[in-house]
Structure formats: structure tokens, C-alpha cells
Write an enzyme that holds these catalytic residues in place. Structure first.
Site, short mmCIF file in Angstrom:
data_model
loop_
_atom_site.label_atom_id
_atom_site.label_comp_id
_atom_site.label_asym_id
_atom_site.label_seq_id
_atom_site.Cartn_x
_atom_site.Cartn_y
_atom_site.Cartn_z
N HIS A 79 0.65 -1.52 -0.23
CA HIS A 79 -0.68 -0.12 0.31
C HIS A 79 0.92 1.47 -0.37
O HIS A 79 0.12 1.93 -0.97
CB HIS A 79 -1.02 -0.33 1.32
CG HIS A 79 -2.12 -1.37 0.93
ND1 HIS A 79 -3.45 -0.47 1.43
CD2 HIS A 79 -2.09 -2.22 0.98
CE1 HIS A 79 -4.22 -2.14 0.69
NE2 HIS A 79 -3.32 -2.89 1.28
N ASP B 55 -6.25 6.09 0.97
CA ASP B 55 -6.26 4.33 1.77
C ASP B 55 -7.50 4.23 1.37
O ASP B 55 -7.97 4.84 2.50
CB ASP B 55 -5.23 3.43 1.83
CG ASP B 55 -4.91 2.37 1.25
OD1 ASP B 55 -3.78 2.10 0.82
OD2 ASP B 55 -6.48 1.45 2.13
N1 UDP Z 1 8.61 -6.24 -3.79
C1 UDP Z 1 9.99 -5.53 -3.85
N2 UDP Z 1 10.92 -7.18 -3.61
C2 UDP Z 1 10.45 -8.49 -3.24
C3 UDP Z 1 8.96 -8.29 -2.94
C4 UDP Z 1 8.15 -8.11 -3.70
O1 UDP Z 1 10.25 -4.94 -4.43
O2 UDP Z 1 11.19 -9.05 -2.96
C5 UDP Z 1 7.98 -5.21 -3.80
C6 UDP Z 1 7.05 -5.82 -5.16
O3 UDP Z 1 7.72 -4.66 -6.06
C7 UDP Z 1 5.58 -4.74 -4.57
C8 UDP Z 1 5.51 -5.03 -3.62
O4 UDP Z 1 6.68 -5.38 -2.92
O5 UDP Z 1 5.39 -3.52 -5.37
C9 UDP Z 1 4.49 -6.10 -2.85
O6 UDP Z 1 3.16 -5.69 -3.21
P1 UDP Z 1 2.21 -7.04 -3.93
O7 UDP Z 1 0.95 -5.91 -3.62
O8 UDP Z 1 2.16 -7.61 -4.50
O9 UDP Z 1 1.17 -7.59 -2.29
P2 UDP Z 1 1.63 -7.70 -0.33
O10 UDP Z 1 3.06 -7.63 -0.39
O11 UDP Z 1 0.55 -5.83 -0.48
O12 UDP Z 1 0.86 -8.89 -0.26
#
Ligand code: UDP
Length: 465
Positions: free
Chosen positions: A30, A122
Site C-alpha cells: 500500500h 487508502d
Molecule cells: N517487492 C519487492 N521485492 C520483493 C517482493 C516484493 O520489491 O522481493 C515489492 C513488489 O514490487 C510490490 C510490493 O513489494 O510492489 C508487494 O506488493 P503486492 O501488492 O504485490 O503484495 P503484498 O506485499 O501487499 O502482499
């Protein structure tokens, strides 16, 4: 607040500048899009103040052009984010215990010379609608997920109330594959897992989020019209407020970091050693976790596929297993052999854009899904909870740009899905489809494109306040 301060705020606002206050939810998935949105609006000559919790605070040094204002009393070190259950109780805490402090911060900002044009929060900060109303401050909601998943959130409480899930068991094949009335892209087995633990508490959160969204002046979506045209049509019936589809946000500017974890750059040097379209990237985002037995199935599935893979194993993401236990007896190394490379956190957008990356095994967080679409990378889908279930189903069955693992984590099914996607004709077809969407993304952000135009409309709309 007394009537005198209301009068002062109204007066100050009459000579306001162009300051927007943005309030992200303190989760990685987020914070990223909210800060990307902040950059987009800053490029349209708005000044930006980020109001944020001390817990999971974004790093201000990457954003010298913004003002950061922490909300006092929100540094609770006992807060942690792991899995669905935790998210719901954290949302209740944020919305029930932080409103007074948020209101005080907003009053302070509104009394400054610059004033505040509008508050952008948000959608999950639903209780801020009441605060904004009391301060006569326009509030715009930012939805960090797809329109499709929003529809499933809106519908979920009424299905629960009518006993739709009662008696449903995942091993009831026929019922589990049945489509959900009114949400025909979803199967009941997806729907029943949106909030697996404590669905009643989750429903309260969903209902308040829906109501907060309905009452907001407008909604900003990190999606694009060409992807969700039909879903937008349905949305306009139930939510007549203006909707601005201006995504994908991360494609506006070169990535600036809002990462809460350190990104391991050796991921890129490792990818550099591989030929084009040869590597599977595996990551389940910042919250989802797996059981130890599931983790082992993943490892065996990856190993048996005999394809090279870059695997993000976030510390704490395997339930009940400490990080050092993972490698201690060498068992994991023996399973995955030389083909796999494990990191704790990757520079994901760069990884997906790398020519060596062929496919993405993801939990279908919305950011990850959009990032994959934008780079033309097809997906293997292992959704965990919430919006991920809807998104995975859309990836697999509606957009047809990926394969959903239907039976959780089972090494044979994993091995088979990897081969389907990386070696077979079916995978090529999915890659062509996702490349087609990638082109649409490029077009929608250009002058005259849908997101470009919607952003112009949004700027005009905010300036009309
Ligand atoms: N991300 C990252 N490196 C990782 C895994 C995830 O930079 O090793 C970033 C990814 O690019 C995304 C965010 O973390 O922008 C994860 O958001 P997402 O909505 O996919 O999943 P959440 O973490 O909210 O479950």
C-alpha cells in the site's frame, strides 16, 4: 473541534495553495502505490505531505520533495503483519485508535498558510471519512487493488450473511467449482478463502471500507481502463462517485525506492548470467506466509522442474521456522541444487523487466500482478487471502495470462505448471497475451491514452474544490 477553529480553517482554506495530504496504509503493498501516486501528483504541481504511522514508516530520504508528518503514538512495536488474521486486527486498531491523532495533524496542517486542498487516503483508512467530514475537508479514496477484487469485497458480507458458505467444504468438487452468482468469474472456493479466519470481523472491516468509499468525493484506481472495462461499468452503477483509473502508477517514473526491506542487488547480477526467457522468479510479497510443509513442496516442485529460479524467501515468511533453520542442515541446498538462487528481498520491478525472466510464480498481490503485466511476464498463481484470490482467477481464467495452482502447494502440480508456462506452447500463448496487455499499458499512459486523460481529469477535479 469547536466552531471557532472550524471558522479559522474555512478562512485559511480560501487562500489555499496546492497542498495534498496523502495517508498510506502501513503495508508494503500500500505504501508503494501511494508514494508513486504522490510522485505523479507532485509532477502536476501539487505540493505533497505524507501523513504516516511510525510503524512501518516510509523512508523520507528518498523523497526530499515531500514533507513527511508522523502520526504520534503509532510506533507500536507489537504490531506485525503476517497473514489475513493479523491484517484485519491491525486495520481495526488503525481505524479505531488513531483517529484523534490524525485529526489533530490535519487541523495543524489546515491552519498553516498553505492550507490543504484535499485528503487522499487508502480506502482501508475508512474511519478518516468522518474526520474529513468534521473538518469539511474533501476526501478522495485511493484503492490499491483491482476493480474486480473491490466487487468481491463489496459482495462478500451479504454472501456470508445469507449462509452461502455454510456446509461448503473444499473437497466438495462440484460445489467448489461452482461460480458465484453475480461474480461469474469467481468460484465459490476462491470466494470462501477471501477471509479464511474470522470472516465476521473481516466483514465489519469490508462493510466500513465500502461505506467509506461510497461517501468519498472520488476514487483513484491503480488500474487501467483497457484491463477492467466491464468491471468499471458495474462499478459506476453501485458507486456513482467519479472514478479515476490512472494506473499503472509505477510506470510513470523510474522506480524510486519505498521498500521497507533491503533489496538484494545480487539478484540482477545472477540474472545477468542467464539467457533470455530462461528463469522463473518466485516471490509472495510482503505479508503472505507458508507452512513448513508447503515450503518443502515448493522446493521439490522447483527442483523437479529443472528450470533455473530466483526465489525470494522473506525472513519470517515460513510459519514457525526461524531463518537460520532454513539452511542449517544443508537439506534445502541439496533439494534445490545449483539451479536456484535464494534472496531475502529482490528489486522486483527490475527482476521482472530483466530479459532472463520468463515467468513469475506469485501470490497475486495487486502490485506484483500489475508489475508482471507491465513487463509482459506470465504468472503461476498461488493466492493466499483477500484480493489475491480474485486477481489470481482473473489472471488464469479471464485475461488468460497465467496458471492457477488449484490444489495449494503440491510438488507434482507445481512442476507441471512451471513446465506448461516455461516450455510448452500454452505458455507461449499466455506470453503473447500478456505482451498484448503490456502494449496497451504503454498506450494508455501516452498523451490521449485512457490513464493519461483520466489523470488530467483528476487534476482538474481536485482544483475545482
Ligand atoms: N517487492 C519487492 N521485492 C520483493 C517482493 C516484493 O520489491 O522481493 C515489492 C513488489 O514490487 C510490490 C510490493 O513489494 O510492489 C508487494 O506488493 P503486492 O501488492 O504485490 O503484495 P503484498 O506485499 O501487499 O502482499
Amino acid at each position: 473541534m469547536d466552531s471557532t477553529s472550524t471558522t479559522i480553517i474555512t478562512k485559511k482554506q480560501s487562500n489555499h495553495g496546492r497542498r495534498l495530504v496523502l495517508l498510506p496504509l502501513p503495508f508494503q503493498g500500500h505504501i508503494n502505490p501511494m508514494l508513486q501516486l504522490a510522485n505523479i501528483l507532485h509532477s502536476k504541481a501539487f505540493s505533497i505531505t505524507i501523513l504516516h504511522t511510525l510503524f512501518n514508516s516510509p523512508n523520507p530520504t528518498y523523497y526530499p520533495h515531500f514533507t513527511f508528518l508522523p502520526i504520534p503514538g503509532t510506533a507500536n512495536e507489537h504490531l506485525s503483519v503476517f497473514g489475513a488474521e493479523n491484517v484485519v486486527s491491525l486495520l481495526m486498531y488503525l481505524n479505531e485508535d488513531c483517529m484523534e491523532q490524525i485529526k489533530e495533524c490535519l487541523v495543524r496542517l489546515m491552519l498553516e498558510d498553505e492550507g490543504v486542498v484535499c485528503l487522499i487516503t487508502d480506502a482501508q483508512w475508512f474511519a478518516t471519512q468522518k474526520v474529513a467530514d468534521e473538518l469539511k475537508l474533501p476526501r478522495i479514496v485511493h484503492r490499491t487493488s483491482s476493480i474486480a477484487s473491490f466487487h468481491s469485497y463489496v459482495a462478500f458480507p451479504s454472501f456470508l450473511e445469507t449462509g452461502y458458505f455454510q456446509g461448503f467444504k473444499n473437497d466438495d468438487e462440484t460445489k467448489s467449482r461452482a461460480l458465484v452468482p453475480g461474480l461469474e468469474s469467481l468460484k465459490i472456493k476462491d470466494f470462501s478463502k477471501i477471509f479464511p479466519s474470522n470472516p465476521e470481523a473481516s466483514c465489519k472491516v469490508l462493510e466500513r471500507m465500502t461505506q467509506g468509499t461510497r461517501l468519498a468525493r472520488a476514487v483513484i484506481w491503480n488500474t487501467f481502463k483497457e484491463l477492467e472495462e466491464l468491471e468499471l461499468e458495474t462499478l459506476n452503477h453501485g458507486f456513482p462517485n467519479p472514478h479515476f483509473l490512472i494506473g499503472p502508477f509505477h510506470k510513470y517514473f523510474v522506480a524510486s525506492s519505498s521498500s521497507l526491506f533491503v533489496q538484494d542487488q545480487t539478484s540482477i547480477s545472477w540474472l545477468d548470467k542467464h539467457p533470455p526467457n530462461s528463469v522463473l522468479y518466485v516471490s509472495f510479497g510482503s505479508i503472505a506466509g507458508v507452512e513448513e510443509s508447503e515450503f518443502l513442496e515448493m522446493a521439490w516442485g522447483l527442483a523437479n522442474s529443472k528450470q533455473p529460479f530466483l526465489w525470494v524467501v522473506r525472513p519470517g515468511s515460513i510459519k514457525g521456522m526461524k531463518e537460520h533453520e532454513l539452511f542449517s542442515d544443508g537439506a534445502l541446498g541439496k533439494i534445490i541444487g545449483e539451479r536456484g538462487y535464494i534472496v531475502k528481498w529482490a528489486p522486483q520491478q527490475e527482476v521482472l523487466a530483466h530479459p532472463a525472466t520468463c515467468a513469475f510464480w506469485t501470490h497475486n498481490g495487486w502490485n506484483s500482478t500489475l508489475e508482471s503485466i507491465c513487463e509482459g511476464v506470465p504468472m503461476i498463481c498461488s493466492p493466499s487471502f483477500g484480493d489475491q484470490l480474485t486477481t489470481a482467477r482473473y489472471v488464469g481464467d479471464v485475461w488468460k495470462i497465467g496458471v492457477v495452482l488449484e490444489n495449494g502447494f503440491e510438488r507434482g502440480e507445481i512442476d507441471c505448471a512451471i513446465k506448461r508456462l516455461m516450455l510448452e506452447k500454452e505458455g507461449l500463448e499466455m506470453r503473447n497475451k500478456v505482451m498484448n496487455l503490456k502494449e496497451k499499458v504503454n498506450f494508455c499512459l501516452k498523451k490521449g491514452g485512457s490513464s493519461y486523460s483520466s489523470l488530467e481529469d483528476l487534476v482538474g477535479y481536485i482544483l475545482s474544490f
